[in-house]
Motif scaffolding. Structure first.
Motif, mmCIF file in Angstrom:
data_model
loop_
_atom_site.group_PDB
_atom_site.id
_atom_site.type_symbol
_atom_site.label_atom_id
_atom_site.label_comp_id
_atom_site.label_asym_id
_atom_site.label_seq_id
_atom_site.Cartn_x
_atom_site.Cartn_y
_atom_site.Cartn_z
ATOM 1 N N TRP A 102 -20.192 62.765 -39.777
ATOM 2 C CA TRP A 102 -20.173 62.067 -41.061
ATOM 3 C C TRP A 102 -19.382 60.780 -40.898
ATOM 4 O O TRP A 102 -18.314 60.769 -40.287
ATOM 5 C CB TRP A 102 -19.509 62.939 -42.123
ATOM 6 N N VAL A 103 -19.912 59.693 -41.443
ATOM 7 C CA VAL A 103 -19.282 58.375 -41.316
ATOM 8 C C VAL A 103 -18.974 57.824 -42.705
ATOM 9 O O VAL A 103 -19.796 57.920 -43.627
ATOM 10 C CB VAL A 103 -20.196 57.400 -40.538
ATOM 11 N N SER A 104 -17.791 57.254 -42.823
ATOM 12 C CA SER A 104 -17.362 56.657 -44.090
ATOM 13 C C SER A 104 -17.286 55.139 -43.927
ATOM 14 O O SER A 104 -16.362 54.615 -43.302
ATOM 15 C CB SER A 104 -15.992 57.217 -44.510
ATOM 16 N N ASP A 105 -18.263 54.440 -44.489
ATOM 17 C CA ASP A 105 -18.283 52.981 -44.422
ATOM 18 C C ASP A 105 -17.664 52.338 -45.652
ATOM 19 O O ASP A 105 -17.426 51.128 -45.675
ATOM 20 C CB ASP A 105 -19.722 52.477 -44.247
ATOM 21 N N LEU A 112 -23.924 61.580 -43.888
ATOM 22 C CA LEU A 112 -24.327 62.401 -42.757
ATOM 23 C C LEU A 112 -25.256 61.580 -41.871
ATOM 24 O O LEU A 112 -26.372 61.244 -42.274
ATOM 25 C CB LEU A 112 -25.044 63.660 -43.261
ATOM 26 N N VAL A 113 -24.800 61.250 -40.652
ATOM 27 C CA VAL A 113 -25.561 60.331 -39.797
ATOM 28 C C VAL A 113 -26.156 61.017 -38.575
ATOM 29 O O VAL A 113 -27.060 60.464 -37.934
ATOM 30 C CB VAL A 113 -24.683 59.144 -39.345
ATOM 31 N N ALA A 114 -25.653 62.205 -38.223
ATOM 32 C CA ALA A 114 -26.184 62.906 -37.053
ATOM 33 C C ALA A 114 -25.890 64.392 -37.183
ATOM 34 O O ALA A 114 -24.888 64.792 -37.782
ATOM 35 C CB ALA A 114 -25.566 62.361 -35.765
ATOM 36 N N ALA A 115 -26.769 65.202 -36.602
ATOM 37 C CA ALA A 115 -26.585 66.656 -36.648
ATOM 38 C C ALA A 115 -27.338 67.300 -35.505
ATOM 39 O O ALA A 115 -28.342 66.758 -35.014
ATOM 40 C CB ALA A 115 -27.057 67.222 -37.978
ATOM 41 N N GLU A 122 -31.571 68.903 -42.620
ATOM 42 C CA GLU A 122 -32.303 69.040 -43.878
ATOM 43 C C GLU A 122 -31.667 70.094 -44.785
ATOM 44 O O GLU A 122 -31.609 69.932 -46.001
ATOM 45 C CB GLU A 122 -33.759 69.398 -43.600
ATOM 46 N N ILE A 123 -31.162 71.170 -44.171
ATOM 47 C CA ILE A 123 -30.492 72.213 -44.953
ATOM 48 C C ILE A 123 -29.253 71.649 -45.633
ATOM 49 O O ILE A 123 -28.998 71.897 -46.814
ATOM 50 C CB ILE A 123 -30.115 73.400 -44.053
ATOM 51 N N THR A 124 -28.488 70.847 -44.888
ATOM 52 C CA THR A 124 -27.284 70.242 -45.449
ATOM 53 C C THR A 124 -27.618 69.301 -46.592
ATOM 54 O O THR A 124 -26.973 69.335 -47.642
ATOM 55 C CB THR A 124 -26.503 69.483 -44.364
ATOM 56 N N THR A 125 -28.613 68.458 -46.392
ATOM 57 C CA THR A 125 -28.958 67.497 -47.444
ATOM 58 C C THR A 125 -29.456 68.205 -48.701
ATOM 59 O O THR A 125 -29.221 67.735 -49.822
ATOM 60 C CB THR A 125 -30.027 66.501 -46.940
ATOM 61 N N GLN A 126 -30.109 69.340 -48.522
ATOM 62 C CA GLN A 126 -30.544 70.117 -49.694
ATOM 63 C C GLN A 126 -29.351 70.717 -50.425
ATOM 64 O O GLN A 126 -29.316 70.752 -51.660
ATOM 65 C CB GLN A 126 -31.510 71.220 -49.250
ATOM 66 N N THR A 132 -25.567 61.580 -48.584
ATOM 67 C CA THR A 132 -24.286 60.940 -48.911
ATOM 68 C C THR A 132 -23.462 61.852 -49.813
ATOM 69 O O THR A 132 -23.981 62.438 -50.765
ATOM 70 C CB THR A 132 -24.510 59.589 -49.610
ATOM 71 N N LEU A 133 -22.184 61.951 -49.489
ATOM 72 C CA LEU A 133 -21.275 62.808 -50.257
ATOM 73 C C LEU A 133 -20.168 61.945 -50.857
ATOM 74 O O LEU A 133 -19.554 61.137 -50.154
ATOM 75 C CB LEU A 133 -20.669 63.873 -49.342
ATOM 76 N N ARG A 134 -19.943 62.109 -52.158
ATOM 77 C CA ARG A 134 -18.888 61.361 -52.829
ATOM 78 C C ARG A 134 -17.693 62.264 -53.079
ATOM 79 O O ARG A 134 -17.831 63.444 -53.360
ATOM 80 C CB ARG A 134 -19.397 60.791 -54.159
ATOM 81 N N ARG A 135 -16.509 61.702 -52.996
ATOM 82 C CA ARG A 135 -15.285 62.469 -53.188
ATOM 83 C C ARG A 135 -15.256 63.093 -54.585
ATOM 84 O O ARG A 135 -15.570 62.442 -55.580
ATOM 85 C CB ARG A 135 -14.059 61.561 -53.020
#
Length: 223
Positions: A102-105, A112-115, A122-126, A132-135
């Motif tokens: 995971w990269v924070s720009d 999530l940039v690589a897995a 795809e499971i994670t994004t679902q 993208t995850l926000r605090r």
């Protein structure tokens, strides 16, 4: 009645052996000598197995670090390098894991940039509703272990995710988790996460190796 014997090799304790008897009785000196002899043999066998396991972990760690270093030096494609590092993080622990980067720009957002394996992305994004995850997006306003590592600059081994109040599930089979920060020029640019399907799955060798992979990821992000 029973006898308890400490299993040790030199100053190292490797376990305890219990011998039970159905009746209340005293063990004879001959029986105790036999038990001690068997305990010594068991201790040596366990100790040698532990040495072999540690050696295997260290070998896997060196192989993963070497492969990641080759990837960093072989291409300028950031995504390709990060995907390779995610694969090496997965191989580091074993084939019943899931590794992600995971990269924070920008502040309060990570992507999530690589897995690896790739299909688990795809499971994670679902689970999180996108890449993208926000605090603080959890309904109980939890930030998750990921944000804790981003804020603290410190790696974490979570041997039982159910005992950590900050844990936010991304895979239903996860039982333990290892997270290391990707540090570049005194700031945290992201994290590498390895999820495992077993409790107590991680050792110090895994942590050290994953931190070395995170250093390679930092080089990729800088390039």
């Amino acid at each position: 009645s029973y006898v308890a014997v400490r299993l040790s090799v030199g100053v190292a304790t490797v376990g305890v052996m219990f011998i039970y008897h159905r009746q209340m009785r005293l063990f004879t000196d001959v029986e105790l000598d036999h038990i001690e002899l068997f305990a010594n043999q068991a201790a040596v066998a366990i100790y040698n197995a532990q040495l072999f396991e540690r050696r295997e972990r260290r070998t896997a760690a060196l192989q993963a670090i070497y492969a990641a270093g080759k990837a960093v030096n072989s291409t300028l494609d950031r995504n390709q390098v990060l995907e390779n590092i995610a694969e090496q993080a997965w191989r580091l622990v074993g084939e019943i894991t899931y590794a992600s980067i995971w990269v924070s720009d920008e502040p309060d957002f990570v992507e999530l940039v690589a897995a690896y394996p790739p299909e688990k992305m795809e499971i994670t994004t679902q689970m999180i509703g996108g890449s993208t995850l926000r605090r603080g997006t959890d309904r109980r306003d939890r930030n998750g272990i990921l944000w804790r590592v981003l804020d603290s600059f410190e790696s974490e081994i979570i041997q039982n995710v159910y005992q950590d109040p900050d844990y936010l599930p991304s895979h239903k089979d996860t039982r333990s988790e290892l997270i290391v920060p990707i540090i570049l020029e005194d700031s945290v640019k992201g994290v590498i996460i390895v999820d495992h399907t077993e409790f107590e799955a991680f050792a110090d060798e895994h942590l050290e190796a994953l931190e070395a992979l995170a250093a390679q990821a930092a080089i990729a992000l800088k390039n």
